[in-house]
Design a protein around this motif. Structure first.
Motif, PDB file in Angstrom:
ATOM      1  N   LYS A 102       6.513  -9.008   2.703  1.00 44.78           N
ATOM      2  CA  LYS A 102       7.153  -8.916   1.299  1.00 44.78           C
ATOM      3  C   LYS A 102       6.661  -9.252  -0.487  1.00 44.78           C
ATOM      4  O   LYS A 102       6.732  -7.884  -1.100  1.00 44.78           O
ATOM      5  CB  LYS A 102       8.187  -9.549   0.948  1.00 44.78           C
ATOM      6  N   SER A 103       5.314  -9.690  -0.153  1.00 43.48           N
ATOM      7  CA  SER A 103       4.579 -10.273  -1.395  1.00 43.48           C
ATOM      8  C   SER A 103       3.922  -9.171  -1.373  1.00 43.48           C
ATOM      9  O   SER A 103       3.759  -8.706  -2.771  1.00 43.48           O
ATOM     10  CB  SER A 103       3.977 -11.600  -1.668  1.00 43.48           C
ATOM     11  N   LYS A 104       3.634  -8.551  -0.261  1.00 44.36           N
ATOM     12  CA  LYS A 104       2.201  -7.564  -0.610  1.00 44.36           C
ATOM     13  C   LYS A 104       2.784  -6.465  -0.876  1.00 44.36           C
ATOM     14  O   LYS A 104       1.628  -6.019  -2.171  1.00 44.36           O
ATOM     15  CB  LYS A 104       1.221  -7.805   0.264  1.00 44.36           C
ATOM     16  N   TYR A 105       3.706  -5.753  -0.410  1.00 41.18           N
ATOM     17  CA  TYR A 105       4.076  -4.930  -1.164  1.00 41.18           C
ATOM     18  C   TYR A 105       5.639  -4.451  -1.767  1.00 41.18           C
ATOM     19  O   TYR A 105       6.050  -3.791  -2.230  1.00 41.18           O
ATOM     20  CB  TYR A 105       4.626  -3.987   0.808  1.00 41.18           C
ATOM     21  N   CYS A 115      13.678  -0.144   6.899  1.00 44.69           N
ATOM     22  CA  CYS A 115      12.627   1.130   7.876  1.00 44.69           C
ATOM     23  C   CYS A 115      12.266   1.177   9.041  1.00 44.69           C
ATOM     24  O   CYS A 115      11.599   1.959   9.655  1.00 44.69           O
ATOM     25  CB  CYS A 115      11.468   0.978   6.575  1.00 44.69           C
ATOM     26  N   ILE A 116      11.995  -0.079   9.220  1.00 50.61           N
ATOM     27  CA  ILE A 116      11.625   0.366  10.567  1.00 50.61           C
ATOM     28  C   ILE A 116      12.529   0.218  11.505  1.00 50.61           C
ATOM     29  O   ILE A 116      12.749   1.468  12.281  1.00 50.61           O
ATOM     30  CB  ILE A 116      11.272  -1.987  10.892  1.00 50.61           C
ATOM     31  N   ASN A 160       6.109  13.111   8.412  1.00 55.27           N
ATOM     32  CA  ASN A 160       5.922  14.132   8.885  1.00 55.27           C
ATOM     33  C   ASN A 160       4.488  13.516  10.397  1.00 55.27           C
ATOM     34  O   ASN A 160       4.814  12.387  10.115  1.00 55.27           O
ATOM     35  CB  ASN A 160       5.044  15.417   7.787  1.00 55.27           C
ATOM     36  N   SER A 161       3.612  14.148  10.518  1.00 55.72           N
ATOM     37  CA  SER A 161       2.813  13.838  11.496  1.00 55.72           C
ATOM     38  C   SER A 161       1.761  12.539  11.104  1.00 55.72           C
ATOM     39  O   SER A 161       0.975  12.070  11.957  1.00 55.72           O
ATOM     40  CB  SER A 161       1.846  14.789  12.497  1.00 55.72           C
ATOM     41  N   ASN A 162       1.380  12.503   9.861  1.00 57.69           N
ATOM     42  CA  ASN A 162       0.125  11.748   8.527  1.00 57.69           C
ATOM     43  C   ASN A 162       1.807  10.744   8.416  1.00 57.69           C
ATOM     44  O   ASN A 162       0.920   9.571   7.431  1.00 57.69           O
ATOM     45  CB  ASN A 162       0.098  12.976   7.664  1.00 57.69           C
ATOM     46  N   ASP A 167       3.734   4.700   3.596  1.00 61.92           N
ATOM     47  CA  ASP A 167       4.816   5.724   3.274  1.00 61.92           C
ATOM     48  C   ASP A 167       6.394   5.664   3.080  1.00 61.92           C
ATOM     49  O   ASP A 167       7.354   5.635   2.199  1.00 61.92           O
ATOM     50  CB  ASP A 167       5.088   7.512   4.030  1.00 61.92           C
ATOM     51  N   LEU A 168       7.214   5.191   4.361  1.00 62.53           N
ATOM     52  CA  LEU A 168       8.326   4.474   4.084  1.00 62.53           C
ATOM     53  C   LEU A 168       8.831   3.298   3.509  1.00 62.53           C
ATOM     54  O   LEU A 168       9.928   3.660   2.325  1.00 62.53           O
ATOM     55  CB  LEU A 168       8.747   4.016   5.689  1.00 62.53           C
ATOM     56  N   PHE A 169       8.305   2.939   3.097  1.00 62.43           N
ATOM     57  CA  PHE A 169       8.424   1.436   2.112  1.00 62.43           C
ATOM     58  C   PHE A 169       8.260   2.661   0.890  1.00 62.43           C
ATOM     59  O   PHE A 169       9.395   1.547  -0.212  1.00 62.43           O
ATOM     60  CB  PHE A 169       7.176   0.531   1.979  1.00 62.43           C
ATOM     61  N   ASN A 170       7.491   3.102  -0.137  1.00 62.33           N
ATOM     62  CA  ASN A 170       7.323   3.489  -1.274  1.00 62.33           C
ATOM     63  C   ASN A 170       9.217   4.740  -1.576  1.00 62.33           C
ATOM     64  O   ASN A 170       9.160   4.916  -2.460  1.00 62.33           O
ATOM     65  CB  ASN A 170       6.653   4.662  -1.149  1.00 62.33           C
TER      66      ASN A 170
END
Length: 232
Positions: A102-105, A115-116, A160-162, A167-170
């Protein structure tokens, strides 16, 4: 809250809510007029926003929940239907890691969980684009004691495959920055309008909700112990 009100009514025969029903009705009517005026003035902007957010999004394929024809494998649907809820908890170590994330991102525990959940659905269905619905409070109506002043929003996730969890957080942060911080009224655009604008109503089949469960014991004078069933 409702438990406090029940206790007050029990303990004091002269107790009454100090809010006029007529005043509440008028306040709700005024808020309704304000929201309708805002919708009339900004409808095209809101339509454009939600059309962009939900373009090319298919409803989530829930076939993975159907009965399994192989008797040797567990039957997911029957297992789910046999439970009203599934409870789990985080130990202190996992909770500490969640707080670090939570703090870092800069992501809330709710958005993290969503997201999960999106990742889990992607793994089950293989879909690269999916949407999850969630309830939104109409903040101007929080103090009303009548009615549920809420709307439903949809957030989309793309894979996508990458794709990584970061990415989901963003994706999540970008969406909430637009829909909440840039113009909170985006979230007020009625879900019925979104469906009428051509969005598949089956996108609402999956919802991710955050709820705070608090102990709210009834306090009746002269009664020492009152137990309320958890199911309530």
């Amino acid at each position: 809250g409702v438990f406090e009100a029940i206790s007050n009514y029990y303990n004091d025969e002269n107790y009454s809510i100090k809010l006029s029903i007529d005043e509440q009705i008028q306040a709700i009517s005024n808020l309704n007029d304000q929201l309708l005026d805002n919708l009339t003035q900004n409808k095209e902007k809101y339509q454009e926003f939600w059309t962009k957010q939900l373009s090319d999004i298919e409803s989530i394929d829930l076939r993975f929940l159907k009965l399994n024809e192989n008797p040797k494998q567990p039957n997911i649907a029957e297992s789910l239907n046999s439970k009203a809820e599934i409870n789990f908890s985080f130990d202190n170590t996992k909770l500490a890691k969640l707080n670090q994330i939570k703090s870092k991102y800069g992501i809330t525990p709710y958005a993290y969980g969503q997201c999960i959940f999106a990742l889990l659905l992607h793994k089950y269905t293989g879909q690269e684009k999916l949407a999850i619905s969630y309830p939104v409070a109409i903040k101007e109506g929080i103090d009303f004691i009548y009615g549920a002043q809420i709307n439903t929003n949809l957030i989309s996730y793309q894979f996508n495959s990458n794709t990584t969890i970061l990415d989901l957080f963003n994706q999540s942060k970008e969406f909430f920055n637009l829909a909440v911080r840039q113009d909170p009224k985006y979230g007020y655009y009625p879900i019925t309008n979104i469906i009428q604008d051509g969005v598949n109503k089956e996108l609402l089949n999956i919802c991710f909700v955050q709820t705070f469960f608090r102990e709210n014991p009834l306090k009746f004078n002269g009664i020492k112990k009152i137990e309320i069933p958890v199911e309530l």
